[in-house]
Write a protein that holds these residues in place. Structure first.
Motif, PDB file in Angstrom:
ATOM      1  N   VAL A   1      52.637  -0.831 -12.516  1.00  0.00           N
ATOM      2  CA  VAL A   1      52.652  -0.814 -13.741  1.00  0.00           C
ATOM      3  C   VAL A   1      51.606   0.291 -14.412  1.00  0.00           C
ATOM      4  O   VAL A   1      50.513   0.592 -14.245  1.00  0.00           O
ATOM      5  CB  VAL A   1      52.387  -1.992 -14.260  1.00  0.00           C
ATOM      6  CG1 VAL A   1      51.256  -2.815 -15.571  1.00  0.00           C
ATOM      7  CG2 VAL A   1      52.569  -3.272 -13.193  1.00  0.00           C
ATOM      8  N   LEU A   2      52.125   1.009 -15.643  1.00  0.00           N
ATOM      9  CA  LEU A   2      51.916   1.461 -15.942  1.00  0.00           C
ATOM     10  C   LEU A   2      51.535   1.281 -18.005  1.00  0.00           C
ATOM     11  O   LEU A   2      51.924   0.804 -17.573  1.00  0.00           O
ATOM     12  CB  LEU A   2      52.928   3.065 -16.635  1.00  0.00           C
ATOM     13  CG  LEU A   2      53.059   3.497 -15.720  1.00  0.00           C
ATOM     14  CD1 LEU A   2      54.728   3.841 -14.939  1.00  0.00           C
ATOM     15  CD2 LEU A   2      52.327   4.840 -15.605  1.00  0.00           C
ATOM     16  N   SER A   3      50.192   1.582 -17.806  1.00  0.00           N
ATOM     17  CA  SER A   3      49.534   1.796 -19.409  1.00  0.00           C
ATOM     18  C   SER A   3      48.957   3.121 -20.278  1.00  0.00           C
ATOM     19  O   SER A   3      47.712   3.714 -19.774  1.00  0.00           O
ATOM     20  CB  SER A   3      48.041   0.851 -18.894  1.00  0.00           C
ATOM     21  OG  SER A   3      48.898  -0.364 -18.326  1.00  0.00           O
ATOM     22  N   THR A   4      49.551   2.417 -21.292  1.00  0.00           N
ATOM     23  CA  THR A   4      49.812   4.265 -21.765  1.00  0.00           C
ATOM     24  C   THR A   4      49.438   3.784 -23.814  1.00  0.00           C
ATOM     25  O   THR A   4      49.098   2.808 -23.810  1.00  0.00           O
ATOM     26  CB  THR A   4      51.034   4.882 -21.809  1.00  0.00           C
ATOM     27  OG1 THR A   4      52.011   4.268 -23.281  1.00  0.00           O
ATOM     28  CG2 THR A   4      51.418   5.469 -20.986  1.00  0.00           C
ATOM     29  N   ALA A   5      48.880   4.804 -23.936  1.00  0.00           N
ATOM     30  CA  ALA A   5      48.835   4.251 -25.902  1.00  0.00           C
ATOM     31  C   ALA A   5      49.797   3.562 -26.759  1.00  0.00           C
ATOM     32  O   ALA A   5      50.445   3.307 -27.167  1.00  0.00           O
ATOM     33  CB  ALA A   5      49.149   5.751 -26.765  1.00  0.00           C
TER      34      ALA A   5
ATOM     35  N   SER B   1      52.963   1.111 -24.412  1.00  0.00           N
ATOM     36  CA  SER B   1      53.059  -0.243 -24.181  1.00  0.00           C
ATOM     37  C   SER B   1      52.319   0.073 -22.588  1.00  0.00           C
ATOM     38  O   SER B   1      52.203   1.104 -22.106  1.00  0.00           O
ATOM     39  CB  SER B   1      54.190  -0.460 -24.496  1.00  0.00           C
ATOM     40  OG  SER B   1      55.385   0.731 -23.369  1.00  0.00           O
ATOM     41  N   VAL B   2      52.201  -1.073 -22.103  1.00  0.00           N
ATOM     42  CA  VAL B   2      52.481  -2.039 -20.658  1.00  0.00           C
ATOM     43  C   VAL B   2      53.917  -2.078 -20.363  1.00  0.00           C
ATOM     44  O   VAL B   2      54.138  -2.687 -20.773  1.00  0.00           O
ATOM     45  CB  VAL B   2      51.349  -2.543 -20.480  1.00  0.00           C
ATOM     46  CG1 VAL B   2      51.025  -3.278 -19.289  1.00  0.00           C
ATOM     47  CG2 VAL B   2      50.235  -2.684 -21.192  1.00  0.00           C
ATOM     48  N   HIS B   3      54.133  -0.762 -19.351  1.00  0.00           N
ATOM     49  CA  HIS B   3      55.309  -1.034 -18.849  1.00  0.00           C
ATOM     50  C   HIS B   3      55.607  -1.009 -16.710  1.00  0.00           C
ATOM     51  O   HIS B   3      54.783  -0.342 -16.619  1.00  0.00           O
ATOM     52  CB  HIS B   3      55.891  -0.036 -19.752  1.00  0.00           C
ATOM     53  CG  HIS B   3      55.659   1.077 -19.641  1.00  0.00           C
ATOM     54  ND1 HIS B   3      55.013   1.694 -20.392  1.00  0.00           N
ATOM     55  CD2 HIS B   3      56.137   2.088 -18.916  1.00  0.00           C
ATOM     56  CE1 HIS B   3      54.680   3.551 -20.222  1.00  0.00           C
ATOM     57  NE2 HIS B   3      54.791   3.482 -18.981  1.00  0.00           N
TER      58      HIS B   3
END
Lengths: 338, 338, 338, 338
Positions: free
Chosen positions: A264-268, A270-272
């Motif tokens: 799971v990636l969290s960036t500026a 979204s969490v995707h």
């Protein structure tokens, strides 16, 4: 003493390759000994890729070979019934892709041939062997969720098939939804009693011009009283969406899609996470292997197959009822068809 | 033209069987041609189960066989260095389980032998090939999460190994944590510069009497500045717990455990799911297959292997530094060891 | 300059207390100035608990009070229509719990009175203000998921209401499902065109003896072509289950239940979490506050209310059509009713 | 009989407004009766927004007011100790934001004044009241997860504070990490015995020029033997990241972040959801309300407060030890400081 079946594969297309992949492990109790296809190059190519020792000129050559114990029928639907009958007559056990035929008459003919020959026939309703759906079935069987009240099935393909395929598929309800009609009966351990299907063309007008629909919702009433819905689409842009859930008197169970990884990636923004496995060869890889293993063991141990010709007939009858419901815009009892 | 490697398996124990399972598919470009074990029955049993054509009396027989291109060394750790040297001298490419040895001197000896012989040596750090961890690596490599700042690794076994195994394992930090030291360097694409390890016996006093610990937390500082922690336990009662996460300048990524199914049950007591896959043969099934495939392709295509002897040496040096930190209760630079 | 509304609360039961809780914050632009109830002790108790300055002898006293700008009608359903008409005649703006009435005639009478008086009337379809459902609405409105194709609504209560309540509730479809009929139109921004409802008594035979059902599945066809299903049950033993999902041409969106905490426990038995929030006062706490805030702002700023009497009429018509469908066992057009 | 406290608020900045929000509900047992601030306009603005009846010229006026039972100290850290002492001398119960002071000497002075006066002092370690962290505490206390072995805390801010704030904050370890030192002791119900902190400037060089760090990893050893790690960053670009997990002898527990909604979107690109709640006023809204409620009840019922001055002293001592560890690059016993 270790017994191993010799299998012949009839049809070297996509689903034939899926089964060849499953059988490529020597660890099993079966050997893919011969393959044939109406396109000889396809058979040769599959044989080379998966180390199948022989390529037969045609299916008759396989049926005539006394060293072959069973055949896998992976040809287009319109050939299934005749091939089943011929294989049964030749005394071969049979694993055949769904559906047996697009009508009950041909289906019954094939099933009769199987019964007369006393061979085993297993139908390729692979989803029953998916670990998540099997867990749902187990939760119902064990009473973990009590008596089922409401069943929900989502079954969306990632993208529509080619129009040429659509034209000979028997229509979405017989081609795609039939899996879900089988699942409904399997998961609840009951039979579909009534269907009400509404659908339309929402994705591609060419599908409509080919006389088919691409989106449908079907209400199902099962013989034991369970109420259910089946949602079908030819296109979920995010990939193969295959989920079920059941509400019961003592609890509920639901499943999720399968993903290529858990990251799971969290960036500026979204969490995707990455998209789910795109289509059936990936999503049902374990299920495809497990259904063949179950077939092989049923033959070797002379036990009933887990998905019978009668099961195929029931799913077909429900799909035909859904077709009639769609046309006549009314709830249809499966007993009107079968 | 399709090239296929002939492989010899030295050691028919648990991990040997894992690799035999991976190789049992004919679809790959490698054939498990011969197996040996100090317990002849173990070799025969594996050969029968996975259809391996020959059983060799001893590893020398395999090394002397000109038809064998490469060997898989799956014996106890204390034999790895000598077997690597012998196999290299015999001109065989080598896939060897981690670690090469429990000290740097033996490790260097084995790596020198490999270098002199010009053969390939890949070390079995299987976790690098796990789809979820590979996704993390890709997120770092692609810049998706920017510059890594903080790394977290959880690595818990489901249950302690037998005490006899503990006694010869080199200790938890060299046996279990070494995987995580390799992962730290791999995921961040840097090298461990300093470790500070605290640990103790929290699970089984017999482990303590055997001179080992069963629980540890290690702080790691990487050469590129990334800070990290590695948590290790010999026992998570719910099963194998293997997760990583990284905070970077542009985002974060984290992974979850792998589960046998996606079903979630809701009852009057709780919302729950089945336990995660219990241990490494299940959890890393795909990873084990992928590492062998990568090895086979590196040999056939004469490309560098993805996990080198130098990688093994780095992980060992970090583990030895962690051992020293544990004993001396202070942060230890890896350069003090290596 | 800060304007604040003076509100009168008619009905100090469960839902009245929910609204009093929302209004207890001084931070808002409204003051709960007076309360009444047919049970005077109930009004006094609520006034004391929430610091409401006055208790009125009856609703007429509130309507006659020129300092009161608006009333909240939280009495039993069978009084709604008359109270709305009286309040409108008295020139008060009105927030009324759903439904306005159990039939369209009374509903139309109340709506006419409101229209004649030129006051504002907002209906308590609180779920529209739930942050997750509002996010779904936004995803449809913004085009994030493209054109909606298939809508799924799950709406299960944790336990059946008392039989006495059941008897006067108008039946499950008018009492419980009406929320979901409103949600279907709201989320898709269309109107329900046809329903097909099947239901039965699966949970408590006493409900059946009271002439009602406790479980139902409703197929809905919306005017813009969207197909949907609504699943209803009076009892999910794990708590309030309120979820929606939509498949659209460019993607899908789904929501989950709300939980009291995010903690996940892994033990030797399972990976589990605590049950979802049990019922509407907890689950929709934010939504209840937001709907009142929206009402207050609509009145102060003289803008249209977000949930109108016409919306209430549409949901009622769909529920009545569902009732007819249940009885006549056929799909029913809402136009047959309305 | 219902007793209600009269509270005075000293400091009308961000955290003062958070508490005013919590107290704005009349449903509680406390009334915010007066507010003051060194910036009179700030006090007036807060009073108007939250309906606080009076604005005092200075804190002395509040302390001199016999109708005030307790004060909330929400001023900058460097004023806390003196205000606590003054309030204690005035016989007021005290709720004070953390930390009491940036050194132990001032802290001890304030705590002595409180002890002499016999008033109650609660410190604003709000996170203890977060429903998810409270659930973790309960799981430890109840034995659900057995004896704690390994603790992990992630605590990342969404963005660095202004450089002016950084300069007077006492440094990240005393400003941000102090919450986590408190949590470590609270969750495990033990005391921090040793810390080893490594950190650096990874986000903004201006922070480094101000003499502070923006990223740190701290190893903690607790008196009861639990090992732990605390990861801190001034910037997680996806928002406030606040999670804990504990491995114990009988299981594990972990928490997730809080999100504004549960909606998950699946598109052709990814499966995603909205970012977590961005910062503490949103994330800890419930926790802020609960800590004040606990304070009010402790005062009214004359019971011990849940977070004492001694707790604040312990967290400060651990933070000071971490600072020394960072400077001296070695593990530091808290007993070296305290």
């Amino acid at each position: 003493l270790s017994i191993s079946l010799n299998l012949g594969l009839i049809g070297a297309g996509r689903i034939g390759q899926v089964h060849a992949t499953s059988l490529a492990s020597r660890a099993g109790r079966a050997e893919l000994a011969v393959v044939t296809d109406v396109v000889p190059g396809a058979a040769r190519s599959l044989a080379e890729r998966f180390g199948v020792p022989r390529v037969a000129a045609d299916y008759q050559a396989i049926l005539a070979d006394p060293s072959i114990n069973a055949v896998l029928i992976c040809t287009p639907t319109d050939t299934h019934a005749a091939l089943i009958a011929a294989a049964a007559q030749a005394g071969k056990h049979i694993f055949c892709e769904k559906p047996v035929a697009l009508d009950l008459h041909q289906t019954d003919g094939a099933l009769s041939a199987v019964a007369r020959a006393g061979v085993k026939l297993q139908i390729g309703f692979n989803r029953r062997f998916d670990p998540s759906f099997a867990r749902v079935r187990a939760a119902v069987a064990s009473g973990e969720i009590g008596t089922p009240h409401i069943l929900r099935i989502v079954s969306y393909d990632p993208a529509p098939p080619p129009i040429e395929y659509v034209k000979t598929s028997g229509g979405m309800l017989l081609d795609l939804s039939i899996h879900d009609f089988d699942m409904a009966g399997f998961l609840i351990d009951s039979e579909i009693d009534e269907v009400y299907t509404r659908g339309g063309v929402m994705i591609d007008e060419a599908i409509g011009r080919a006389g088919d629909i691409d989106t449908a919702v079907t209400f199902v009433h099962l013989a034991n009283g369970t109420l259910g819905t089946i949602d079908n689409s030819r296109q979920a842009v995010y990939g193969y969406d295959q989920r079920v859930e059941i509400l019961g008197s003592r609890g509920a169970i639901c499943t999720d899609n399968a993903y290529p990884n858990t990251a799971v990636l969290s960036t500026a923004d979204s969490v995707h996470r990455d998209l789910p496995l795109n289509f059936f060869p990936q999503r049902y890889r374990q299920a495809f292997a497990a259904e063949l293993e179950a077939f092989v063991e049923a033959v070797i141990d002379d036990r009933p197959v887990p998905v019978s010709g009668a099961d195929a007939r029931k799913a077909l009858a429900a799909a035909l009822a859904a077709n009639r419901s769609l046309v006549e815009q009314r709830p249809v009892k499966v007993s009107e068809i079968a």
